[in-house]
Design a protein around this motif. Sequence first.
Motif, short mmCIF file in Angstrom:
data_model
loop_
_atom_site.label_atom_id
_atom_site.label_comp_id
_atom_site.label_asym_id
_atom_site.label_seq_id
_atom_site.Cartn_x
_atom_site.Cartn_y
_atom_site.Cartn_z
N ARG A 59 -5.19 9.26 13.51
CA ARG A 59 -6.47 8.92 14.12
C ARG A 59 -7.38 8.32 13.06
O ARG A 59 -7.26 8.63 11.87
CB ARG A 59 -7.16 10.16 14.69
CG ARG A 59 -6.55 10.70 15.97
CD ARG A 59 -7.33 11.91 16.46
NE ARG A 59 -8.68 11.54 16.91
CZ ARG A 59 -9.67 12.41 17.09
NH1 ARG A 59 -9.48 13.70 16.84
NH2 ARG A 59 -10.86 12.01 17.51
N TYR A 60 -8.32 7.46 13.53
CA TYR A 60 -9.33 6.94 12.62
C TYR A 60 -10.67 6.99 13.34
O TYR A 60 -10.85 6.34 14.36
CB TYR A 60 -9.00 5.51 12.16
CG TYR A 60 -9.86 5.11 11.00
CD1 TYR A 60 -11.19 4.73 11.19
CD2 TYR A 60 -9.38 5.17 9.70
CE1 TYR A 60 -12.01 4.43 10.13
CE2 TYR A 60 -10.19 4.86 8.62
CZ TYR A 60 -11.51 4.50 8.84
OH TYR A 60 -12.32 4.21 7.77
N VAL A 61 -11.57 7.76 12.78
CA VAL A 61 -12.90 7.95 13.38
C VAL A 61 -13.94 7.29 12.48
O VAL A 61 -13.94 7.53 11.27
CB VAL A 61 -13.21 9.46 13.52
CG1 VAL A 61 -14.68 9.70 13.85
CG2 VAL A 61 -12.31 10.09 14.57
N ALA A 62 -14.81 6.49 13.07
CA ALA A 62 -15.85 5.80 12.30
C ALA A 62 -17.20 6.09 12.93
O ALA A 62 -17.46 5.68 14.06
CB ALA A 62 -15.60 4.30 12.28
N VAL A 63 -18.02 6.81 12.18
CA VAL A 63 -19.40 7.02 12.64
C VAL A 63 -20.30 6.26 11.67
O VAL A 63 -20.30 6.55 10.48
CB VAL A 63 -19.77 8.51 12.66
CG1 VAL A 63 -21.21 8.68 13.13
CG2 VAL A 63 -18.82 9.29 13.56
N ASP A 64 -20.99 5.29 12.17
CA ASP A 64 -21.81 4.43 11.33
C ASP A 64 -23.25 4.42 11.81
O ASP A 64 -23.52 4.57 13.00
CB ASP A 64 -21.26 2.99 11.37
CG ASP A 64 -19.83 2.92 10.86
OD1 ASP A 64 -18.93 2.73 11.70
OD2 ASP A 64 -19.63 3.09 9.66
N ASP A 65 -24.13 4.25 10.86
CA ASP A 65 -25.55 4.08 11.19
C ASP A 65 -25.97 2.76 10.58
O ASP A 65 -26.07 2.66 9.36
CB ASP A 65 -26.37 5.25 10.64
CG ASP A 65 -27.79 5.26 11.19
OD1 ASP A 65 -28.42 4.17 11.26
OD2 ASP A 65 -28.28 6.34 11.54
N VAL A 66 -26.15 1.77 11.44
CA VAL A 66 -26.51 0.44 10.96
C VAL A 66 -27.93 0.11 11.39
O VAL A 66 -28.29 -1.07 11.53
CB VAL A 66 -25.49 -0.61 11.43
CG1 VAL A 66 -24.11 -0.31 10.84
CG2 VAL A 66 -25.41 -0.67 12.94
#
Lengths: 169, 290, 797
Positions: free
Chosen positions: C655-662
């Motif tokens: 799995r690959y989880v990406a949580v970003d704040d842009v």
Amino acid sequence: MEQNIRVTVNGEEQQSAVEPRTLLVHYLRDVLNLTGTHVGCDTGQCGACTVLLNGQPVKSCMVLAVQADGAQVQTVEGLARNGEYHPIQAAFWEKHGLQCGFCTPGMMMAAVGLLQRNPNPTDAEIREQLEGNLCRCTGYQNIVAAVRSAADAMRTGAAQPATAGTAGE
Amino acid sequence: MYPTNFAYAAPTSLADVIAQMQAAGDDGKLLAGGQSLIPMLKFRLAEPATLIDLGRVQELRGIRVDGNNIVIGAMTPYYQVLNSGEVQSRCPLLIQTIRQVGDPQVRTRGTVGGSLAHADPAGDLPAAAVALGAQLLATGASGNRLYDASNFFQDVMTTALEPSEVLTSVSFPATDSPGTGTAYLKHRHPASGYAVVGVAAIVTVGADGNCQSARIGITGAGSHATRATATEQALAGRPLDAQSVAAACANAASGVDLMGDSYASSDFRAHLVQVLAQRAIMQAAQNARR
Amino acid sequence: MSVSRLFGATVKRREDPRLITGKGMYTDDFKLPGMLHMVILRSPYAHARITSLDVSKAKQLPGVHAVLTGKDLAGKVNPIPTAWLIPNSDLKTPAYPALATDHVRYTGDAVAAVVAETPAIARDARDLIEVNYEPLPVVTETEKALAAGAPQLHDDAPGNQAFHWSFANGDADGAIDTAEVVVRHRFVQQRLIPNAMETRGAVASWQPGADELTLYNTTQNPHIVRFLCSVINNIPENKIRVFARDVGGGFGSKIPFYGGDALTVFASQVTGRPVKWIEDRHENYLATIHGRDQVTDVELAAKRDGTMTGLRVKAYSNMGAYLSTAAPGVPTWLFALIVPGCYTIQDYKCDVWGAFTNTTPTDAYRGAGRPEAAFLIERMTDLLAGELGMDPVDIRRKNFIPADAFPYTSGGTLTYDSGNYQGTLDKALEMANYSGFRQQQQQLRQQGRYQGIGLSTYVEVCGLAPSPAAGAMGFQGGLWEPATIRMLATGKVVVLTGTSPHGQGEETTFAQLVADQLGVAVEDVDVVHGDTGAIPMGWGTYGSRSTAVGGTAIFKATQKVIEKAKKIAAHLLEAAPDDIVFDSGTFHVQGSPDKSKTIQEIALMANLAWNMPEGVEPGLEESSFHDPTNFTYPFGAHICTVEVDPDTGEVKILRYVAVDDVGVVVNPMIVDGQVHGGVAQGIGQALYEHAIYDEAGQLITGSMTDYAVPNMTQIPTVETARTETPCPHNLTGIKGVGETGTIASSQAVVNAVVDALSPLGIKHIDMPLTPERVWKAMQAAKSAGSSSASQPGQPGQ
């Protein structure tokens, strides 16, 4: 010594004289001015040049134009009919299956070939069957979603997408 | 990206092909599916004066059953083999192998004969040909000659074919007798998709559950496809459990003229041969029991 | 700023109709009457003297119009300049000619150019050029190039040193000397090839008599190309028009103006005909810039409780044979200042050495310095955690800059604008089911299976850039961005932007921004880019700046349009401007909603100018020139889980989880797409990609057959989520997302693999984690006898 060839491209018969060394992709782009099919590499890896030859997906940079004499070729320019998008085009638009768009024509033609062979592919099957088409922008998952969406639309005969040219919905 | 100029011939019969080859001599090259040759032309690694296109020679195409063999015309494209019900039921190793060749576009154009004659050390089909003991029929100016797969592949892109011969058909023995199962496993090069190592296994399981016989073809690891005869002998009569198979595969790479490159060294390939041989044998044995 | 119907909406892209029908116009699609074709002869040697060059046979081939050599360029085509002159670094800028004269310095260095009727004839002629080379000793590795006795590339760069650049904040040496714990490691971040799917090229059309140049170039920054072309080709800047229509990806590799581009221009001048030059892919691999290629020695000091107290970095960067356009700034400013990452480390020092080697020049490649930085700090954090027996989550929480500390002056002396590192990490941990995975990992370990989980918490610095800061760093340009909003008589809107998108979707997102503000239909807004004739100025698309800087300029210009329209509306409605309310595209008098005018009506009246208020000029067009006051600082947490096959070394991403704040998001679908693509490139670096030179300086991975651009079976589905912490300093709140995926991802994968293999005592494997490298690391660890089912203090126990 040029050879005369007769190729039906997107339903129209074309008669041309070409050097035998002319690749099919260059014939399409430079002689017929169908520049929608792109050249992305020189080793047949990237699939940007994919077209349908007698209904089957081929990399047009790995076929000589003379080998297509007497054959039917379909390119991206032949996907939309009567001003309506092919379901694959509509799905790529809907699902954000493209960013820079360079790999997209070849990707869509390969997808059309895939859906001909397998109208209801799983995501894993989509990925495996499009292994010969590289994309550097999208990370692929929206392409998979687009192919899946087109497959569903084509199987269920869902309502055709909006007329080609409408944007911003 | 642009080949040098060449004259182009598109004969429509085998006799015409032979005549064209004679006329062109050393400066002629045969064009089969083009998936290997056309890239070479584009890079100007090959600069033939004449290209002889086999694509219009209908007699070189087709799949037929001949007794206990499936005979495939040299110009039969991969995808037609995949679609053939006879091949699926009688020689599934060909399906298992060809499914993993390249990608769908390559499989539309690439041919059985072209792949075998080209003898790329990383090609998949030679492993299956060698494991099956395929018979390769060639025709030249002086008539026909039959080659056995075991001595057909000699070195990197070098086969036993004479320069004046063209491969016309390949006969693959069927593997559909009861108790026989097949498998093809490969470690796929992440860029080219070619076989870094590919192992084709045909296992016949005896009534006692042990290995009655095994034939194992290896490609990718060395200069040409070979049989893993040491492993075949070590496995004969032995049980087909993981431990026994692992022991039999300890020398799976012996006899391979190992090669390495920047992706995988020769000793890593030797190791992969062992691992994939084990796995292919286990899978073939499992398929045998179905 | 009010919430609205288009800002934050998923709108289908305006770019797509032409692209999905094959009607895009990429550089190779342009055909001009009388156009000729150019190819370049490139050196097969990595380092050599040219002893003779005979082009006579090539010139005589029918269909050949010109054959150019280095001599022909003298006084007409200047060397390619470096546009980032990093100060206080003893920077050497040896000449970088468009065609070599007596020396070639890398395999692919340009030696001659042939211009002919067709591409095939041009190549036939190229084969007839006779060159003799006297090979010279070759050096391809950075530290070897800097060592005594190495082959020297340039007389004016002794020791092959391109620069030595330093940064220091606080007292890193002291912190390390007095530390309770110091972790030390060397990281090799390998050379990559950007591989935009469209190779580079140009179509140059010189109009003799008018002495004007029209140049179609596959570039990320047409105005910079205009400027550099004027300097290099000696053409007045105001006589050059550059078109960047559709561009098939860039990732930084299409920022520079290359020798090949300058040659195409010159060839058009020499022949008096339009000339096209398009790279083959192999040529692209040699001649277009490479990315990364940096070795770092890192020391991280900490207390036993896990508090990081100091950081010292020595970096060795391979610049290639010549300095490319932005190259010196990438492994220095863009790398060093962000190395402290999300953590409160203040005592920090960094020294960077750049070396010339006989390889393709390197320059910015997606992330440009920030992936290198995030990689090493996140690997070091895991190494420190391992050393102290701490969970990688806990050590990060312990060192995060707290959410209430912003704006925060970092150890790299950057003022991080806003952040909430805890928030993105918490969300990622929840999505990835971190504690559940640890339990599963334990169970599977008993079965001899190797699964691992890797974190990457990052902050990056982008939204390039405040121009004074750019100047202070030695960048020979500004990084402000202009925008013009023009309302036509029919109510349609034209947006001129100097950014130059090549896949990022700004034709859509900028239309959304403007339509939203003006209250018009998004279909009525047309975004124009990529034409220096239509657009006065701009600095292009890279460094995640288009929406943060360009978008803010557009926002400000739109506000100005509204202000002017308000004055006109007030005049027409016979009210004071202060009594006019603008809402959803309509101006009305406060308290009298029936006394109103639509903005379209105002646009018409402004263009007719029959009845304008005193002091207000006709038309409805406004410009803004936005210079940001700070960089922007997107941040996030990525988590990757993997399983390693112990028999083959193959790594499978589970799995690959990406949580970003842009910051604030204009079009979520497009933002997600940027994350997907960025992560794919980071995974490519972690597992598959490597540009390899042999000892003779030959690029062994010279085609897509050898260089593994990831395909669809090799990239997982990325699970994305966002938090939204606005940028406080730019009106729109947008931070930018173009590079976050690449910056965050490589180390998430490597951390996961190392975590999977930690029972074997493995602490690190250099990228790419090929099956052979992983398998050999496992074999080495097993035979070193450190194998055990679990080690004390491992997380999750």
